[in-house]
Design a protein around this motif. Structure first.
Motif, short mmCIF file in Angstrom:
data_model
loop_
_atom_site.label_atom_id
_atom_site.label_comp_id
_atom_site.label_asym_id
_atom_site.label_seq_id
_atom_site.Cartn_x
_atom_site.Cartn_y
_atom_site.Cartn_z
N MET A 1 0.75 39.60 30.17
CA MET A 1 0.37 38.81 31.32
C MET A 1 0.53 39.60 32.61
O MET A 1 -0.23 39.41 33.57
CB MET A 1 1.19 37.51 31.37
CG MET A 1 0.93 36.57 30.20
SD MET A 1 -0.83 36.23 29.93
CE MET A 1 -1.23 35.33 31.43
N THR A 2 1.49 40.52 32.66
CA THR A 2 1.61 41.42 33.81
C THR A 2 0.34 42.25 33.95
O THR A 2 -0.22 42.38 35.05
CB THR A 2 2.83 42.33 33.65
OG1 THR A 2 4.02 41.52 33.62
CG2 THR A 2 2.94 43.32 34.80
N LEU A 3 -0.12 42.83 32.84
CA LEU A 3 -1.36 43.61 32.86
C LEU A 3 -2.54 42.75 33.30
O LEU A 3 -3.34 43.15 34.15
CB LEU A 3 -1.63 44.19 31.47
CG LEU A 3 -2.98 44.86 31.27
CD1 LEU A 3 -3.09 46.13 32.11
CD2 LEU A 3 -3.21 45.18 29.79
N LYS A 4 -2.64 41.56 32.76
CA LYS A 4 -3.78 40.68 33.05
C LYS A 4 -3.80 40.27 34.53
O LYS A 4 -4.84 40.35 35.19
CB LYS A 4 -3.73 39.43 32.16
CG LYS A 4 -4.89 38.47 32.37
CD LYS A 4 -4.82 37.32 31.38
CE LYS A 4 -5.90 36.28 31.65
NZ LYS A 4 -7.26 36.83 31.48
N PHE A 5 -2.65 39.88 35.05
CA PHE A 5 -2.61 39.42 36.44
C PHE A 5 -2.81 40.58 37.42
O PHE A 5 -3.43 40.41 38.47
CB PHE A 5 -1.29 38.72 36.73
CG PHE A 5 -1.15 37.37 36.06
CD1 PHE A 5 -2.27 36.60 35.76
CD2 PHE A 5 0.09 36.87 35.73
CE1 PHE A 5 -2.14 35.36 35.15
CE2 PHE A 5 0.22 35.63 35.11
CZ PHE A 5 -0.90 34.88 34.82
N LEU A 6 -2.29 41.77 37.09
CA LEU A 6 -2.40 42.90 38.00
C LEU A 6 -3.83 43.43 38.07
O LEU A 6 -4.29 43.86 39.13
CB LEU A 6 -1.46 44.03 37.57
CG LEU A 6 0.02 43.87 37.91
CD1 LEU A 6 0.81 45.01 37.33
CD2 LEU A 6 0.22 43.79 39.41
N THR A 7 -4.54 43.43 36.94
CA THR A 7 -5.88 44.03 36.91
C THR A 7 -6.98 42.99 36.98
O THR A 7 -8.14 43.35 37.21
CB THR A 7 -6.06 44.84 35.62
OG1 THR A 7 -6.01 43.96 34.48
CG2 THR A 7 -4.98 45.91 35.47
N ASN A 8 -6.62 41.72 36.75
CA ASN A 8 -7.63 40.65 36.71
C ASN A 8 -8.72 41.01 35.70
O ASN A 8 -9.90 40.73 35.91
CB ASN A 8 -8.24 40.42 38.09
CG ASN A 8 -8.85 39.03 38.21
OD1 ASN A 8 -8.48 38.11 37.49
ND2 ASN A 8 -9.79 38.87 39.12
N GLY A 9 -8.29 41.63 34.59
CA GLY A 9 -9.24 42.08 33.58
C GLY A 9 -9.47 41.06 32.49
O GLY A 9 -9.11 39.89 32.61
N ARG A 10 -10.03 41.53 31.36
CA ARG A 10 -10.41 40.61 30.28
C ARG A 10 -10.11 41.24 28.92
O ARG A 10 -10.16 42.47 28.75
CB ARG A 10 -11.90 40.29 30.35
CG ARG A 10 -12.80 41.50 30.15
CD ARG A 10 -14.28 41.18 30.24
NE ARG A 10 -15.08 42.37 30.03
CZ ARG A 10 -15.44 42.84 28.84
NH1 ARG A 10 -15.06 42.20 27.74
NH2 ARG A 10 -16.15 43.94 28.72
N TYR A 11 -9.81 40.39 27.97
CA TYR A 11 -9.58 40.81 26.59
C TYR A 11 -10.88 40.67 25.82
O TYR A 11 -11.53 39.62 25.86
CB TYR A 11 -8.48 39.96 25.95
CG TYR A 11 -8.11 40.38 24.55
CD1 TYR A 11 -7.36 41.53 24.34
CD2 TYR A 11 -8.49 39.63 23.45
CE1 TYR A 11 -7.00 41.93 23.06
CE2 TYR A 11 -8.14 40.01 22.16
CZ TYR A 11 -7.40 41.16 21.97
OH TYR A 11 -7.05 41.55 20.70
N ASP A 12 -11.28 41.72 25.12
CA ASP A 12 -12.54 41.75 24.39
C ASP A 12 -12.28 41.52 22.90
O ASP A 12 -11.69 42.37 22.22
CB ASP A 12 -13.23 43.10 24.60
CG ASP A 12 -14.54 43.20 23.81
OD1 ASP A 12 -15.29 42.21 23.79
OD2 ASP A 12 -14.77 44.27 23.20
N LEU A 13 -12.71 40.37 22.39
CA LEU A 13 -12.46 40.03 20.99
C LEU A 13 -13.18 40.97 20.02
O LEU A 13 -12.69 41.22 18.91
CB LEU A 13 -12.91 38.59 20.71
CG LEU A 13 -11.92 37.47 21.05
CD1 LEU A 13 -12.58 36.12 20.83
CD2 LEU A 13 -10.67 37.58 20.19
N SER A 14 -14.34 41.50 20.40
CA SER A 14 -15.11 42.31 19.47
C SER A 14 -14.43 43.64 19.15
O SER A 14 -14.62 44.20 18.07
CB SER A 14 -16.51 42.58 20.03
OG SER A 14 -16.44 43.36 21.21
N SER A 15 -13.59 44.12 20.08
CA SER A 15 -12.91 45.39 19.87
C SER A 15 -11.39 45.26 19.83
O SER A 15 -10.69 46.16 19.36
CB SER A 15 -13.28 46.38 20.99
OG SER A 15 -12.82 45.90 22.25
N GLY A 16 -10.88 44.14 20.34
CA GLY A 16 -9.43 43.99 20.44
C GLY A 16 -8.84 44.81 21.56
O GLY A 16 -7.63 45.06 21.58
#
Length: 534
Positions: A410-425
């Motif tokens: 969640m630190t990574l997600k909030f800092l980068t405002n990025g996304r997790y890609d299910l097709s590649s993990g």
């Protein structure tokens, strides 16, 4: 005027709590909109687990700092946050997190953050400490806008449910009536229902005699077993596990002794269990079995073993979302204690983990579970075996709480405002860069004892160990309150490749080692030469 608390009967409590949680369903549109919506968030990072099990973890009272990643939510200029702790947090720790916010003036974020403390260092869980202080509850109530407020926690129990009702604010977490599904025995039932591979073993047992009988039956089903694992039903971070080695009692293996003789041999041998917790004894452990229950299951052997995990969440509307996969870093006598993790899990099995996690998540959703869940697995390498996958993956435990992999992701997600890609993990930043990290709660050395939070800030600044928002690489620290007393701190080292994440992690260890050289060692850094008062 004295503050008044609400009183509910047990049935009223359950009904009122479920009614409060329907507010979350009414507000829910999508994951992204809910996470980024204007909200007043009450963070109660209470470790509401058996306190005697927590005592096995050094500095556990500082683990309330694990959820400080939530402060990064203040990047939304309309979000307000209330963070409650047992003891006040060091101001420099709060400043550290607020300075991570890209594009938000420090003062603006600080004005939207209310820090509260119970000033209570007792062993009671934080939620219970708050419940014991009606005036503190009233202050929290008055601080939030109830039409957009919700409460989050580390794990949900009856105490968090009661606090949610006292605050009249919905809890975005599991209904505690469903806690059984996060125990060792409940996990095994879910795995069976979902058709997910898991080790052979028992249901919940309540005494040493039944444990010996179940272990004997397991041995008879699998005569080649060398070891078994005995787990307290509500153990924490592997500290409630013990290893039963069958090799010293091979004279009683199936085919060479009767069932009764085998049970007695195992019963006599239980006092020689190999405990994961350092100071554990059979006398204490056996008493805990009678209080919490325990299971016994086959120990998975293998020359090359890993401990991957998958994390997900169940939305208020019952949808299941896979959030991440990790390879866990384990320690302890037989490698069952959680120390840290790497993100993402190995590409050889990360998509399989997602599929298995989705099956388990759907089963939990059907039972009414909500918010975080994590599943731990054991992966055994079995190369060159025709008709079999390269890795044999078996589920061993469900965690219905924010686990050790929650805060780094969640630190990574909030800092980068990025996304997790299910097709590649993989996880991608907004710039399209895949991100990787290594994280731990247990960077601990005797030489780090005595470092104050301000000392750590000096080391971070001098050696440029901070997270760089322009490159989206660097280290984010947590559990800084543990450092002075226990020489222990948590870190998440983020890179644009697995190699870079490792390099960043090892560079910070080198820097901290350099800065904590003993007085008779020659200092090799500039920090030791800075004038007093710098």
């Amino acid at each position: 005027m004295a503050m008044q608390t609400k009183n509910f009967s047990t049935s009223e409590t359950s009904a009122q709590f479920r009614q409060l949680q329907t507010q979350l369903r009414e507000r829910w549109q999508t994951v992204e909109l809910f996470d980024s919506s204007d909200a007043d968030i009450i963070v109660v990072p209470s470790l509401s687990v058996d306190q005697r099990e927590l005592l096995k973890i050094q500095g556990f009272h500082h683990y309330e700092e694990r959820l400080l990643f939530s402060l990064i939510r203040l990047r939304n200029p309309r979000t307000r946050l209330v963070y409650v702790t047992s003891q006040p947090l060091h101001p420099s720790v709060i400043d550290y997190y607020l300075q991570l916010l890209p594009g938000i003036p420090f003062s603006h974020a600080r004005d939207r953050l209310l820090l509260l403390s119970t000033y209570d260092s007792s062993l009671d869980p934080l939620s219970q400490k708050i419940l014991n202080r009606p005036r503190l509850i009233e202050r929290i109530r008055q601080a939030v806008r109830h039409d957009r407020a919700y409460m989050i926690c580390y794990n949900s129990t009856m105490a968090e449910r009661d606090l949610s009702l006292q605050l009249d604010v919905p809890l975005y977490a599991l209904d505690p009536d469903l806690l059984e599904w996060g125990t060792k025995s409940g996990s095994r039932q879910i795995f069976a229902e979902a058709g997910v591979p898991h080790p052979d073993g028992s249901s919940r047992l309540w005494n040493a005699e039944d444990l010996a009988i179940a272990a004997a039956k397991l041995w008879e089903r699998q005569p080649t077993l060398q070891r078994m694992v005995v787990k307290l039903n509500e153990g924490f971070s592997g500290e409630g596990n013990a290893l039963l080695d069958l090799r010293p009692i091979q004279a009683f293996e199936p085919g060479t002794a009767s069932h009764t003789e085998r049970v007695q041999a195992i019963r006599d041998h239980l006092q020689w269990l190999d405990f994961e917790a350092k100071a554990e004894t059979w006398e204490n452990f056996s008493g805990r079995i009678e209080e919490l229950g325990a299971i016994v299951e086959a120990f998975l052997e293998g020359e090359e073993k890993r401990s991957p995990s998958v994390q997900g969440r169940i939305t208020p509307t019952g949808e299941v979302e896979i959030l991440s996969t990790h390879d866990q870093i384990l320690g302890g006598p037989s490698g069952q204690i959680y120390l840290g993790c790497r993100f993402p899990a190995d590409e050889a099995y990360r998509l399989r983990l997602q599929d298995l996690g989705l099956r388990i998540g759907k089963n939990l959703a059907e039972k009414g579970a909500m918010e975080r869940f994590g599943i731990d697995f054991v992966a055994v390498h079995q190369p060159n075996q025709p008709g079999k996958p390269e890795w044999d993956i078996q589920a061993i435990e469900i965690n219905l709480r924010k686990g050790g992999t929650t805060h780094p992701f969640m630190t990574l997600k909030f800092l980068t405002n990025g996304r997790y890609d299910l097709s590649s993990g993989l996880f991608y930043s907004q710039q399209g860069r895949p991100k990787y990290y290594v994280a731990t709660d247990n960077l601990q050395k005797e030489r780090y004892r005595g470092l104050l939070p301000n000392d750590l800030m000096d080391i971070i600044a001098l050696h440029q160990l901070h997270f760089d928002t322009s490159t989206e690489t660097g280290t984010v620290f947590h559990l800084m309150g543990c450092l002075s007393e226990f020489g222990k701190v948590g870190v998440t080292s983020i890179g644009n490749s697995p190699q870079q994440a490792d390099e960043i992690y090892h560079r910070l260890i080198h820097a901290m080692d350099e800065e904590t050289r003993s007085s008779d060692e020659e200092p090799r850094s500039q920090l030791a030469k800075l004038p007093m008062g710098w």
